[in-house]
Design a protein around this motif. Structure first.
Motif, PDB file in Angstrom:
ATOM      1  N   PRO A   2       1.008  -1.133  -0.097  1.00  0.00           N
ATOM      2  CA  PRO A   2      -0.065   0.167   0.103  1.00  0.00           C
ATOM      3  C   PRO A   2       0.966   1.079  -0.138  1.00  0.00           C
ATOM      4  N   LEU A   3       0.508   2.154  -0.682  1.00  0.00           N
ATOM      5  CA  LEU A   3       1.101   3.288  -0.866  1.00  0.00           C
ATOM      6  C   LEU A   3       0.379   4.820  -0.007  1.00  0.00           C
ATOM      7  N   VAL A   4       1.296   5.316   0.606  1.00  0.00           N
ATOM      8  CA  VAL A   4       1.076   6.646   1.387  1.00  0.00           C
ATOM      9  C   VAL A   4       1.632   7.879   0.609  1.00  0.00           C
ATOM     10  N   VAL A   5       0.890   8.582   0.354  1.00  0.00           N
ATOM     11  CA  VAL A   5       1.390   9.792  -0.639  1.00  0.00           C
ATOM     12  C   VAL A   5       1.419  11.010   0.058  1.00  0.00           C
ATOM     13  N   VAL A   6       2.757  11.572   0.274  1.00  0.00           N
ATOM     14  CA  VAL A   6       2.748  12.846   0.958  1.00  0.00           C
ATOM     15  C   VAL A   6       2.748  13.909  -0.285  1.00  0.00           C
ATOM     16  N   GLU A   7       2.024  15.086   0.055  1.00  0.00           N
ATOM     17  CA  GLU A   7       1.939  16.259  -0.798  1.00  0.00           C
ATOM     18  C   GLU A   7       2.336  17.550  -0.171  1.00  0.00           C
ATOM     19  N   VAL A   8       3.292  17.883  -0.923  1.00  0.00           N
ATOM     20  CA  VAL A   8       4.183  19.117  -0.829  1.00  0.00           C
ATOM     21  C   VAL A   8       4.216  20.076  -1.905  1.00  0.00           C
ATOM     22  N   PRO A   9       3.768  21.358  -1.414  1.00  0.00           N
ATOM     23  CA  PRO A   9       3.845  22.449  -2.558  1.00  0.00           C
ATOM     24  C   PRO A   9       5.267  22.562  -3.401  1.00  0.00           C
ATOM     25  N   GLN A  10       5.129  22.760  -4.791  1.00  0.00           N
ATOM     26  CA  GLN A  10       6.455  22.817  -5.391  1.00  0.00           C
ATOM     27  C   GLN A  10       7.504  23.824  -4.723  1.00  0.00           C
ATOM     28  N   ALA A  11       7.148  24.980  -4.382  1.00  0.00           N
ATOM     29  CA  ALA A  11       8.119  25.805  -3.785  1.00  0.00           C
ATOM     30  C   ALA A  11       8.760  24.988  -2.636  1.00  0.00           C
ATOM     31  N   GLU A  12       8.049  24.519  -1.702  1.00  0.00           N
ATOM     32  CA  GLU A  12       8.658  23.891  -0.530  1.00  0.00           C
ATOM     33  C   GLU A  12       9.675  22.700  -0.871  1.00  0.00           C
ATOM     34  N   ARG A  13       9.207  22.043  -1.916  1.00  0.00           N
ATOM     35  CA  ARG A  13       9.942  20.950  -2.448  1.00  0.00           C
ATOM     36  C   ARG A  13      11.240  21.512  -3.288  1.00  0.00           C
ATOM     37  N   ALA A  14      11.194  22.519  -3.823  1.00  0.00           N
ATOM     38  CA  ALA A  14      12.416  23.242  -4.613  1.00  0.00           C
ATOM     39  C   ALA A  14      13.376  23.547  -3.334  1.00  0.00           C
ATOM     40  N   GLU A  15      12.899  24.172  -2.213  1.00  0.00           N
ATOM     41  CA  GLU A  15      13.820  24.662  -1.043  1.00  0.00           C
ATOM     42  C   GLU A  15      14.241  23.320  -0.720  1.00  0.00           C
ATOM     43  N   GLN A  16      13.724  22.246  -0.695  1.00  0.00           N
ATOM     44  CA  GLN A  16      14.340  21.038   0.145  1.00  0.00           C
ATOM     45  C   GLN A  16      15.345  20.604  -0.677  1.00  0.00           C
ATOM     46  N   ILE A  17      15.181  20.601  -2.015  1.00  0.00           N
ATOM     47  CA  ILE A  17      16.238  20.006  -2.969  1.00  0.00           C
ATOM     48  C   ILE A  17      17.487  20.949  -2.924  1.00  0.00           C
ATOM     49  N   ARG A  18      17.095  22.443  -2.574  1.00  0.00           N
ATOM     50  CA  ARG A  18      18.253  23.031  -2.612  1.00  0.00           C
ATOM     51  C   ARG A  18      19.374  22.845  -1.416  1.00  0.00           C
ATOM     52  N   GLU A  19      18.355  22.456  -0.260  1.00  0.00           N
ATOM     53  CA  GLU A  19      19.116  22.154   1.035  1.00  0.00           C
ATOM     54  C   GLU A  19      19.781  21.013   1.040  1.00  0.00           C
ATOM     55  N   ASP A  20      19.259  19.910   0.315  1.00  0.00           N
ATOM     56  CA  ASP A  20      19.869  18.560   0.271  1.00  0.00           C
ATOM     57  C   ASP A  20      20.823  18.579  -0.697  1.00  0.00           C
ATOM     58  N   TYR A  21      20.387  18.922  -1.808  1.00  0.00           N
ATOM     59  CA  TYR A  21      21.111  18.398  -3.156  1.00  0.00           C
ATOM     60  C   TYR A  21      22.366  19.564  -3.526  1.00  0.00           C
ATOM     61  N   VAL A  22      22.253  20.903  -2.743  1.00  0.00           N
ATOM     62  CA  VAL A  22      23.029  21.708  -3.003  1.00  0.00           C
ATOM     63  C   VAL A  22      23.856  22.192  -1.623  1.00  0.00           C
ATOM     64  N   HIS A  23      23.272  22.635  -0.860  1.00  0.00           N
ATOM     65  CA  HIS A  23      23.987  23.335   0.552  1.00  0.00           C
ATOM     66  C   HIS A  23      24.569  21.858   1.222  1.00  0.00           C
ATOM     67  N   ASP A  24      23.626  20.938   1.584  1.00  0.00           N
ATOM     68  CA  ASP A  24      24.422  19.904   2.230  1.00  0.00           C
ATOM     69  C   ASP A  24      25.498  19.058   1.387  1.00  0.00           C
ATOM     70  N   LEU A  25      25.026  19.063   0.174  1.00  0.00           N
ATOM     71  CA  LEU A  25      26.073  18.386  -0.597  1.00  0.00           C
ATOM     72  C   LEU A  25      27.494  19.072  -0.808  1.00  0.00           C
ATOM     73  N   TRP A  26      27.450  20.371  -0.921  1.00  0.00           N
ATOM     74  CA  TRP A  26      28.555  21.047  -0.813  1.00  0.00           C
ATOM     75  C   TRP A  26      29.517  20.976   0.485  1.00  0.00           C
ATOM     76  N   LEU A  27      28.719  21.119   1.539  1.00  0.00           N
ATOM     77  CA  LEU A  27      29.479  20.836   2.840  1.00  0.00           C
ATOM     78  C   LEU A  27      30.029  19.549   2.856  1.00  0.00           C
ATOM     79  N   ARG A  28      29.457  18.382   2.480  1.00  0.00           N
ATOM     80  CA  ARG A  28      30.087  17.072   2.526  1.00  0.00           C
ATOM     81  C   ARG A  28      31.286  17.003   1.724  1.00  0.00           C
ATOM     82  N   TYR A  29      31.433  17.443   0.260  1.00  0.00           N
ATOM     83  CA  TYR A  29      32.411  17.693  -0.387  1.00  0.00           C
ATOM     84  C   TYR A  29      33.483  18.612   0.405  1.00  0.00           C
TER      85      TYR A  29
END
Length: 367
Positions: free
Chosen positions: A238-265
């Motif tokens: 069974p699937l549970v679908v979390v619904e998040v507005p696009q602007a919030e998702r873009a911010e999450q990607i910026r945080e995880d895939y840019v800011h956090d990733l840069w700190l890791r490198y």
């Protein structure tokens, strides 16, 4: 030699995190081992290759004789000192080779002659590995699985971090599960990934847990491949679908895939060496989508990304990355997700925002 002890409680080895001494060659250890194992090989890769060739050409007796010649005298003494030191540090350590045969028997005997008697694992690596595969397959068939899905950037991994019954597949794979999901430091071997996952499930089932929540993943998380039995269970869960507005998702990607990733490198490679590696990685991840984006679509996104990287290099701000992230979501990830979700709509049991999903899991005794 046959009177020396054997360890036969394979479940106990993993449940109790028993230290293991892996006597296989380094190349075998690199292909896959166990979390508590230390590589202290009886033979080097080259020595093992020589013995293997001798076995094929001249038979077992000649191969054994060559092995004793290669690992004799000062070489034997040096390796024996290493095993003794490891056992002094971990007195409950067990020995294993590939099948629990000649290599582990030989080392066990040498240790015994030196005054230290430790059990070797019956069946060796092969039996331990088979036990974990069987554990995984049995859990896939017997446990109740739920899957959390949502558009890219919904923060599903973070959300599952608040769910007690969740299993972090991406954590085990050391990958975030998308074209941009590779993390510095690389991924474990597929065998190591499977072993760690199976051990977590074994421990949690031992505590009585029978219901688990997973993040929606393709079978490949980076280059780590989910066990087929588990993936099959996920495709029917069974699937549970979390619904998040696009602007919030873009911010999450910026945080995880840019800011956090840069700190890791930066933390792994240092500021100067880490920056070009980080920038090249982002540019390369986008380039891998070129075929699906088309030449013009890729070019437009690449210009936005290069501009955002230039600004980040200048003043440290990652805000400009939101431009290419939002466009990529709109043109690629969101349409793809909606298409895939449409094929799974009969499995959806709940949908809502993050808090609503957490409340649902709590009501299902999963949180």
């Amino acid at each position: 030699m046959s009177d020396l002890p054997l360890a036969t409680d394979l479940a106990g080895i993993f449940l109790e995190d028993v230290p293991l001494i892996d006597l296989r060659a380094p190349i075998e250890f690199k292909e896959g081992a166990f979390p508590t194992a230390t590589s202290l090989p009886l033979m080097t890769d080259e020595e093992r290759a020589q013995v293997g060739t001798c076995y094929k050409q001249q038979g077992q007796a000649a191969a054994i004789e060559l092995g004793h010649q290669l690992v004799g005298g000062a070489v034997r003494a040096e390796r024996l000192e290493g095993w003794l030191a490891q056992i002094a540090a971990q007195p409950d350590a067990l020995l294993y080779c590939f099948r629990g045969g000649l290599r582990s028997q030989t080392v066990q005997q040498w240790l015994h002659e030196a005054g230290v008697t430790r059990p070797r694992v019956a069946g060796g690596y092969k039996e331990l590995r088979r036990f974990l595969i069987d554990t995984q397959d049995k859990a896939a068939a017997e446990c109740h699985w739920s899957v959390l899905t949502g558009m890219t950037g919904s923060g599903k991994t973070h959300l599952l971090g608040q769910v007690a019954q969740a299993i972090d597949l991406e954590g085990h794979a050391h990958h975030r599960g998308s074209s941009f999901g590779q993390l510095p430091g690389g991924q474990p071997s597929n065998i190591d990934f499977e072993n760690r996952l199976a051990i977590e499930i074994l421990k949690r089932r031992h505590l009585g847990e029978l219901r688990f929540v997973l993040e929606d993943e393709s079978r490949l998380i980076g280059r780590c491949c989910l066990p087929l039995s588990l993936f099959d269970a996920m495709t029917q869960a069974p699937l549970v679908v979390v619904e998040v507005p696009q602007a919030e998702r873009a911010e999450q990607i910026r945080e995880d895939y840019v800011h956090d990733l840069w700190l890791r490198y930066r933390d792994l490679h240092g500021q100067e060496a880490g920056w070009p590696l980080f920038a090249d990685y982002l540019i390369g991840a986008l380039a891998r989508l070129k075929r699906r984006l088309g030449d013009q679509g890729h070019r437009e996104l690449d210009i936005l990304m290069q501009s955002a990287l230039a600004e980040q290099a200048l003043n440290g701000s990652t805000q400009a990355h939101l431009s290419w992230i939002t466009l990529l979501l709109t043109r690629y990830y969101d349409p793809m997700y909606l298409y895939q979700l449409g094929n799974k709509r009969d499995r959806i049991v709940f949908r809502g925002d993050k808090q609503a999903c957490l409340d649902y899991f709590a009501a299902q005794n999963l949180a």
